[in-house]
Design an enzyme around this catalytic site. Structure first.
Site, PDB file in Angstrom:
ATOM      1  N   ASN A   1       2.681   3.095  10.383  1.00 51.00           N
ATOM      2  CA  ASN A   1       4.078   3.268  10.019  1.00 51.00           C
ATOM      3  C   ASN A   1       4.298   4.046  11.421  1.00 51.00           C
ATOM      4  O   ASN A   1       3.745   5.330  11.608  1.00 51.00           O
ATOM      5  CB  ASN A   1       4.315   3.746   8.945  1.00 51.00           C
ATOM      6  CG  ASN A   1       5.952   4.271   8.539  1.00 51.00           C
ATOM      7  OD1 ASN A   1       6.419   3.561   9.439  1.00 51.00           O
ATOM      8  ND2 ASN A   1       6.042   4.615   7.330  1.00 51.00           N
TER       9      ASN A   1
ATOM     10  N   HIS B   1       7.234   5.933  -8.706  1.00 49.07           N
ATOM     11  CA  HIS B   1       7.857   7.183  -8.291  1.00 49.07           C
ATOM     12  C   HIS B   1       9.220   7.398  -8.830  1.00 49.07           C
ATOM     13  O   HIS B   1      10.027   6.628  -8.939  1.00 49.07           O
ATOM     14  CB  HIS B   1       7.977   7.213  -6.680  1.00 49.07           C
ATOM     15  CG  HIS B   1       6.822   6.912  -5.898  1.00 49.07           C
ATOM     16  ND1 HIS B   1       6.691   7.009  -4.401  1.00 49.07           N
ATOM     17  CD2 HIS B   1       5.350   7.031  -6.437  1.00 49.07           C
ATOM     18  CE1 HIS B   1       5.392   6.627  -4.092  1.00 49.07           C
ATOM     19  NE2 HIS B   1       4.847   7.074  -5.308  1.00 49.07           N
TER      20      HIS B   1
ATOM     21  N   TYR C   1      10.900  15.986   0.844  1.00 49.91           N
ATOM     22  CA  TYR C   1      10.061  14.642   1.083  1.00 49.91           C
ATOM     23  C   TYR C   1      10.434  14.068   0.020  1.00 49.91           C
ATOM     24  O   TYR C   1      10.409  14.383  -1.386  1.00 49.91           O
ATOM     25  CB  TYR C   1       8.488  15.180   0.832  1.00 49.91           C
ATOM     26  CG  TYR C   1       7.781  13.979   0.613  1.00 49.91           C
ATOM     27  CD1 TYR C   1       7.527  12.777   1.682  1.00 49.91           C
ATOM     28  CD2 TYR C   1       7.153  13.585  -0.611  1.00 49.91           C
ATOM     29  CE1 TYR C   1       6.674  11.846   1.096  1.00 49.91           C
ATOM     30  CE2 TYR C   1       6.380  12.668  -0.915  1.00 49.91           C
ATOM     31  CZ  TYR C   1       6.388  11.619  -0.031  1.00 49.91           C
ATOM     32  OH  TYR C   1       5.409  10.626  -0.234  1.00 49.91           O
TER      33      TYR C   1
ATOM     34  N   HIS D   1       2.707  17.044   0.078  1.00 51.08           N
ATOM     35  CA  HIS D   1       2.652  16.244   1.360  1.00 51.08           C
ATOM     36  C   HIS D   1       2.351  17.203   2.018  1.00 51.08           C
ATOM     37  O   HIS D   1       2.970  17.486   3.439  1.00 51.08           O
ATOM     38  CB  HIS D   1       4.120  15.673   1.466  1.00 51.08           C
ATOM     39  CG  HIS D   1       4.184  14.320   2.136  1.00 51.08           C
ATOM     40  ND1 HIS D   1       4.463  14.154   3.288  1.00 51.08           N
ATOM     41  CD2 HIS D   1       3.626  13.279   1.611  1.00 51.08           C
ATOM     42  CE1 HIS D   1       4.539  12.818   3.691  1.00 51.08           C
ATOM     43  NE2 HIS D   1       4.022  12.179   2.545  1.00 51.08           N
TER      44      HIS D   1
ATOM     45  N   GLU E   1      -1.389  15.965  -5.504  1.00 45.70           N
ATOM     46  CA  GLU E   1      -1.577  15.170  -4.328  1.00 45.70           C
ATOM     47  C   GLU E   1      -1.083  16.155  -3.005  1.00 45.70           C
ATOM     48  O   GLU E   1      -0.199  16.842  -2.904  1.00 45.70           O
ATOM     49  CB  GLU E   1      -0.755  13.860  -4.452  1.00 45.70           C
ATOM     50  CG  GLU E   1      -1.057  13.097  -3.093  1.00 45.70           C
ATOM     51  CD  GLU E   1       0.013  11.925  -3.028  1.00 45.70           C
ATOM     52  OE1 GLU E   1       0.009  11.264  -1.998  1.00 45.70           O
ATOM     53  OE2 GLU E   1       0.511  11.386  -4.139  1.00 45.70           O
TER      54      GLU E   1
ATOM     55  N   ARG F   1      -7.651   8.873  -1.766  1.00 38.47           N
ATOM     56  CA  ARG F   1      -6.508   8.264  -1.769  1.00 38.47           C
ATOM     57  C   ARG F   1      -6.389   7.356  -0.628  1.00 38.47           C
ATOM     58  O   ARG F   1      -5.267   6.790  -0.196  1.00 38.47           O
ATOM     59  CB  ARG F   1      -5.326   8.941  -1.876  1.00 38.47           C
ATOM     60  CG  ARG F   1      -5.219   9.662  -3.209  1.00 38.47           C
ATOM     61  CD  ARG F   1      -3.999  10.301  -3.583  1.00 38.47           C
ATOM     62  NE  ARG F   1      -2.892   9.622  -3.277  1.00 38.47           N
ATOM     63  CZ  ARG F   1      -2.051   9.052  -3.105  1.00 38.47           C
ATOM     64  NH1 ARG F   1      -2.054   8.491  -1.982  1.00 38.47           N
ATOM     65  NH2 ARG F   1      -1.147   8.202  -3.103  1.00 38.47           N
TER      66      ARG F   1
ATOM     67  N   HIS G   1      -3.552   4.816  -1.812  1.00 39.75           N
ATOM     68  CA  HIS G   1      -2.193   4.998  -1.156  1.00 39.75           C
ATOM     69  C   HIS G   1      -1.633   3.677  -1.296  1.00 39.75           C
ATOM     70  O   HIS G   1      -2.075   2.776  -1.116  1.00 39.75           O
ATOM     71  CB  HIS G   1      -2.262   5.359   0.482  1.00 39.75           C
ATOM     72  CG  HIS G   1      -0.899   5.730   0.979  1.00 39.75           C
ATOM     73  ND1 HIS G   1      -0.069   6.480   0.268  1.00 39.75           N
ATOM     74  CD2 HIS G   1      -0.580   5.476   2.214  1.00 39.75           C
ATOM     75  CE1 HIS G   1       0.910   6.843   1.145  1.00 39.75           C
ATOM     76  NE2 HIS G   1       0.568   6.123   2.075  1.00 39.75           N
TER      77      HIS G   1
ATOM     78  N   ASP H   1       5.167   1.307   3.356  1.00 40.49           N
ATOM     79  CA  ASP H   1       4.872   0.907   4.643  1.00 40.49           C
ATOM     80  C   ASP H   1       3.533   0.047   4.731  1.00 40.49           C
ATOM     81  O   ASP H   1       3.006  -0.067   5.783  1.00 40.49           O
ATOM     82  CB  ASP H   1       4.584   2.208   5.678  1.00 40.49           C
ATOM     83  CG  ASP H   1       3.557   3.277   4.988  1.00 40.49           C
ATOM     84  OD1 ASP H   1       3.834   3.880   4.121  1.00 40.49           O
ATOM     85  OD2 ASP H   1       2.398   3.212   5.636  1.00 40.49           O
TER      86      ASP H   1
END
Length: 405
Positions: A37, A122, A159, A214, A238, A285, A314, A318
């Site tokens: 990405n 999500h 985020y 993040h 995470e 992940r 993950h 993307d």
């Protein structure tokens, strides 16, 4: 099964994807995902100019030898561009082998360890109420695990939330230069507990909850967050802190019992070796596209199993439907599979380019029995969606210091 042709196609059906197509002399072909990405053309060029010429004339069945050739043979090992290229080749070769064998890839790995693949959705909102309303929608769809992200009051963008753009696909649309988002650890820590308190009050304890920091916190700040969220029984926290120095997680682990997940930016087993063998994390992940394909992901999974670390690949948008298919096969095989991040196999636009036999039912992926990966790529449709440069955001502290996005 001699390789006759190798094609690299970059297209943008809503966002950019780099797809590799390997074709053998008898016309059998396999496809792989090489998307990095924001740096798509780098991996496209690497595949076209450096990898493709090395594949012509090789036996497509020699997956392991080709993997080692592309990893060891370049001398400049690892790295996101190199490993995404290796991953695309690897996926395409597994796809070919499955088609020739007349079997889905998971059967070639050893068969199923479970009947379906648990996922998490999500729920992103600009307020706690909006976030929980979105969560309610996923609960009604049958999801048993949901990641919660909420905008931080007093900050323009967080985020998962970018101004008025609440959908992650919309966030990633083309823009001239990387957008910049402000970050305040104090404002974030002052508000995040309220989100999970409200979620438990509204939905009880039956739904598994996740949260993605993040990498915005220092290790000791992440430890504080972990202790703060322990009463809400998260499935995992995470990317609580950046982990280029893997010992950061030794500090976090000493201060909280909250399960920790990490690794979406990792490219090889060496990036997560210390984290796994010291049991500083609970979920690894790494994604198939970014960690050397099915072969690389399987190695990491087997190593992690020794130390009671489970997989949680993950699953951001993307990654193309090819990656989702590859991961679904690994997920349903891996004895130490934990959970799969899921934002959908694709969008209405991307479905014009990618087709797939996998499905989702009550938050569980039903893995296709179609030989190979169970996903296909329409080159003609892809030609209608040319590459469109885009970037991930950049994060800065309120005083202007560049920070981790």
């Amino acid at each position: 099964m001699i390789i006759k042709d190798v094609r690299v196609i970059t297209c943008c059906p809503g966002r950019n994807f780099v797809t590799l197509k390997i074709i053998t002399e008898d016309g059998t072909y396999g496809i792989g995902d090489a998307t990095v990405n924001g740096r798509e053309l780098a991996v496209e060029t690497y595949l076209r100019e450096h990898v493709a010429p090395c594949l012509i004339g090789r036996n497509a069945h020699d997956i392991e030898d080709i993997w080692q050739y592309l990893y060891r043979g370049v001398y400049w090992r690892r790295g996101p561009i190199n490993m995404a290229a290796v991953a695309a080749v690897d996926m395409a070769l597994w796809d070919i082998k499955g088609k020739v064998a007349g079997m889905p890839v998971y059967q070639l790995l050893g068969g199923k360890s479970r009947q379906s693949v648990m996922t998490y959705a999500h729920a992103n909102g600009d307020t706690i109420e909006n976030t929980l309303d979105m969560m309610e929608g996923f609960v009604k769809q049958g999801f048993k695990a949901i990641r919660l992200q909420c905008a931080v009051p007093g900050m323009d963008g967080t985020y998962g939330i970018l101004g008025e753009k609440k959908d992650y696909f919309e966030m990633q649309n083309s823009r001239p230069l990387p957008p910049e988002q402000p970050w305040s650890t104090t404002k974030y820590l002052n508000n995040i507990e309220g989100l999970f308190r409200a979620a438990r009050e509204r939905f009880g304890d039956e739904i598994e909850l996740m949260h993605d920091v993040h990498s915005r916190l220092t290790p000791i700040e992440a430890a504080r967050l972990g202790k703060m969220l322990e009463p809400y029984n998260l499935f995992f926290l995470e990317d609580a802190s950046i982990a280029e120095n893997q010992e950061n997680y030794k500090l976090i682990r000493q201060h909280t019992t909250i399960p920790l997940a990490l690794g979406e930016t990792y490219n090889t087993i060496w990036d997560c070796k210390d984290l796994i063998q010291n049991q500083w994390i609970d979920y690894i992940r790494t994604a198939a596209t970014h960690a050397g394909g099915i072969t690389g992901l399987r190695r990491i999974s087997d190593f992690a199993a020794i130390y009671n670390v489970r997989t949680a690949p993950h699953g951001a948008p993307d990654l193309s439907p090819i990656c989702f298919a590859a991961q679904a096969h690994v997920d349903i095989w891996a004895p130490n599979f934990g959970i799969q991040e899921f934002v959908g196999f694709g969008t209405e636009t991307s479905d014009e380019v990618f087709s797939y036999d996998h499905s989702i039912k009550k938050g569980m992926i039903q893995v296709s029995d179609t030989p190979g990966l169970g996903v296909d790529f329409n080159e003609e449709a892809a030609a209608d969606y040319p590459y469109n440069r885009s970037y991930l955001p950049v994060s800065r502290l309120e005083d202007g210091t560049l920070w981790h996005w």
